[in-house]
Design a protein around this motif. Sequence first.
Motif, mmCIF file in Angstrom:
data_model
loop_
_atom_site.group_PDB
_atom_site.id
_atom_site.type_symbol
_atom_site.label_atom_id
_atom_site.label_comp_id
_atom_site.label_asym_id
_atom_site.label_seq_id
_atom_site.Cartn_x
_atom_site.Cartn_y
_atom_site.Cartn_z
ATOM 1 N N GLU A 82 0.854 -1.169 0.265
ATOM 2 C CA GLU A 82 -0.091 0.098 -0.098
ATOM 3 C C GLU A 82 0.898 1.405 0.089
ATOM 4 N N ALA A 83 1.763 1.261 0.963
ATOM 5 C CA ALA A 83 2.971 2.468 0.888
ATOM 6 C C ALA A 83 3.664 2.549 -0.342
ATOM 7 N N LEU A 84 3.928 1.498 -0.943
ATOM 8 C CA LEU A 84 4.854 1.347 -2.218
ATOM 9 C C LEU A 84 3.824 1.864 -3.361
ATOM 10 N N ALA A 85 2.378 1.569 -3.541
ATOM 11 C CA ALA A 85 1.845 2.081 -4.401
ATOM 12 C C ALA A 85 1.397 3.492 -4.529
ATOM 13 N N LEU A 86 1.248 3.998 -3.139
ATOM 14 C CA LEU A 86 1.113 5.335 -3.065
ATOM 15 C C LEU A 86 2.276 6.350 -3.453
ATOM 16 N N HIS A 87 3.836 5.904 -3.057
ATOM 17 C CA HIS A 87 4.681 6.755 -3.420
ATOM 18 C C HIS A 87 5.561 6.452 -4.455
ATOM 19 N N ARG A 88 5.290 5.033 -5.087
ATOM 20 C CA ARG A 88 6.260 4.539 -6.073
ATOM 21 C C ARG A 88 5.754 4.203 -7.086
ATOM 22 N N ASP A 89 6.243 4.328 -8.452
ATOM 23 C CA ASP A 89 5.477 4.046 -9.853
ATOM 24 C C ASP A 89 5.862 2.664 -10.131
ATOM 25 N N LEU A 90 5.120 1.698 -9.318
ATOM 26 C CA LEU A 90 5.729 0.434 -9.536
ATOM 27 C C LEU A 90 4.342 -0.575 -9.970
ATOM 28 N N GLN A 91 4.607 -1.367 -10.580
ATOM 29 C CA GLN A 91 3.506 -2.335 -11.076
ATOM 30 C C GLN A 91 3.629 -3.916 -10.736
ATOM 31 N N GLY A 92 2.423 -4.435 -10.363
ATOM 32 C CA GLY A 92 2.359 -5.814 -10.251
ATOM 33 C C GLY A 92 3.611 -6.547 -9.575
ATOM 34 N N ASN A 93 4.471 -7.295 -10.005
ATOM 35 C CA ASN A 93 5.361 -8.273 -9.252
ATOM 36 C C ASN A 93 6.461 -7.348 -8.681
ATOM 37 N N ALA A 94 6.587 -5.999 -9.507
ATOM 38 C CA ALA A 94 7.702 -5.330 -9.112
ATOM 39 C C ALA A 94 7.493 -4.840 -7.830
#
Lengths: 327, 328
Positions: free
Chosen positions: A110-122
Amino acid sequence: MTSLVSIQGLGVAFGGVPVLRGVDLALGKGEALGLVGESGSGKSVTWLAALGLLPRHAQVSGSVRLDGRELLGAPASELDQVRGGRIAMIFQDPASALNPVLTIRKQLCEALALHRDLQGNAVKAEARRLLDLVGIPDAGRRLEAYPHEFSGGQVQRIMIAMALAGNPDVLIADEPTTALDATIQAQILELLSTIRRELGMAMVLISHDLGVVAENCDRVCVMYAGRIVEQAPSNQLFADPVHPYAQGLIGALPPLDGPRRRLTAIPGTVPDPATMPDGCAFAPRCSLAAEPCGLSAPTLAPIANDRSVACIRAEASRRALLGIAAE
Amino acid sequence: MSPPLVEVSAISRSYSMRSGMFGRSTAVHAVDGVSLTIAKGETLGLVGESGSGKSTTGRIVLGLELPDRGEVRFDGQPMAAPNTPAWRAQRARMQMIFQDPLGALDRRLPVATQIREPLDIHGIGTPAEREDRVRELLRAVELTPAHGARYPGALSGGQRQRIVLARALATKPDFLVCDEPVSALDVSIQAQVVNLLCDLQAQLGLTLLFISHDLRVVRQISNVVAVMYLGRIVEIGSADDLFARPEHPYTQALVSASPAPGRRSAGRIVLAGDPPNPAARPQGCAFHPRCPRAVARCASEVPALAAVGGDRQVACHLVTGAQTRDAA
């Protein structure tokens, strides 16, 4: 050093009662700054106010700039980018900061999705890398565990991993080890300083424990009753404290080696914010207080390179300290 | 050395704990074969991390809890059976102070009334004498009668702990168990209470069992210090010497983990692993999974507490007598 965060004249009042009364503070890139003071001195409120995390009825004044951009009164969308993204915060009680019914993976992602432009397995790979970084063994499997399956020290490691999710420039650690046992405290402090060195991150370590701050910070600010009373490089502050309150705090700490001496307790108690004395807030407890101390509050004035103190009796206090040392 | 007031011999206490609703119940050995003596007028400091059994030891010494095995003798006498008149008489001579003064006080009673309560319970003195004693106690803890009329909510943390101390002293006890008495207080207030405790001990000839995780405070107040790990004493010795030259690897790590102003963290011993779980005590030496110096023997054989010279006793296979101390 150009400052990354610059706080000027920050004041906070709850229901007309001032609790923070003009704080000036600058934090450089990659710097480790310590904030010490007793409960109610305003060390946590300073950063909660700076990040707009105080309840709505708090009246905040002054200025907080991050890379020159004003944060106070900034729109929520802008603050959301800053909080967790540029400036992350960890708290004393890690167990209550995590959601007990979600797995660690959900919360980290959740924290990664909010602040980083990452998708799926990344996202999942990054979550795993973060857990590895903070020293959780068997990170891949532990991602699916719930907070209660970890010990107190591990939960604080997970909180640190979440704070790092947004690649922040500043980590505010508010009493990060107070709830932990001594040997675990040593682990977490070691982890924080390693991560800070590796990522070149600035850190603000808020603690009531002078020893913790002294060991882990380059520079220390001592707070009392909503103001900074002394600011110095940490080795200098502990070798040669100037403000009578800073001297009192260090004198009140029992030594771990050498001869035992009677502790120099500071008499009285911290003043109630609603009935703050006129002038210097420390004057009623200060052994060096003179008449002018009760007239107006002293401002933080430089006394040497990188050092400043808010005390009109600073000279007398310094002499008193040297006198004690000469005995 | 004066004769011991408190003698604890090989006390053990275990609790049964069930893991999950249908799990098998397992025994948790909170305290396992602890022996201590505290000389009259002296202070024994008990240090250790959470779950090391230091509070349970304190409760057993006071008779608040019965040991499964072993015995506590107070002033030469075995502890009386609970709730008998002899027990009550003995209990009046020993008192306890806890960490959280607000939790130990009744918020709806003025504090002077609470200081008086033990005098009423034990039927000490006439009502007028009790009032005098309350005033005297307030003075002893450096408070005024005006403070006595207040409710706990109107006092600061340090003042509340003084009230708790005054109440504990009401029956003129010989022995005081202090369980983390200053841990909840700010540094400057902590120093006030520690100084007060030292003064009162000197004036009244009190014997103290001082339980804390704060090594600095323990050293300041104690004559002898015992270090506990998972229910056992791993090292015991005179306070100054123990902190200056810790022998047990766990004590060494504890002392090294205690942050000191003016010292950077370089050279600190950082223990790997999690704090110990009393429900899953490792085989052999309980400390061996985290011990930087553990050898094969540590995993199979429990080390006994043995004298290593001077008044020091250490429970470690690697610390054996005089040659280790000389080499160190």
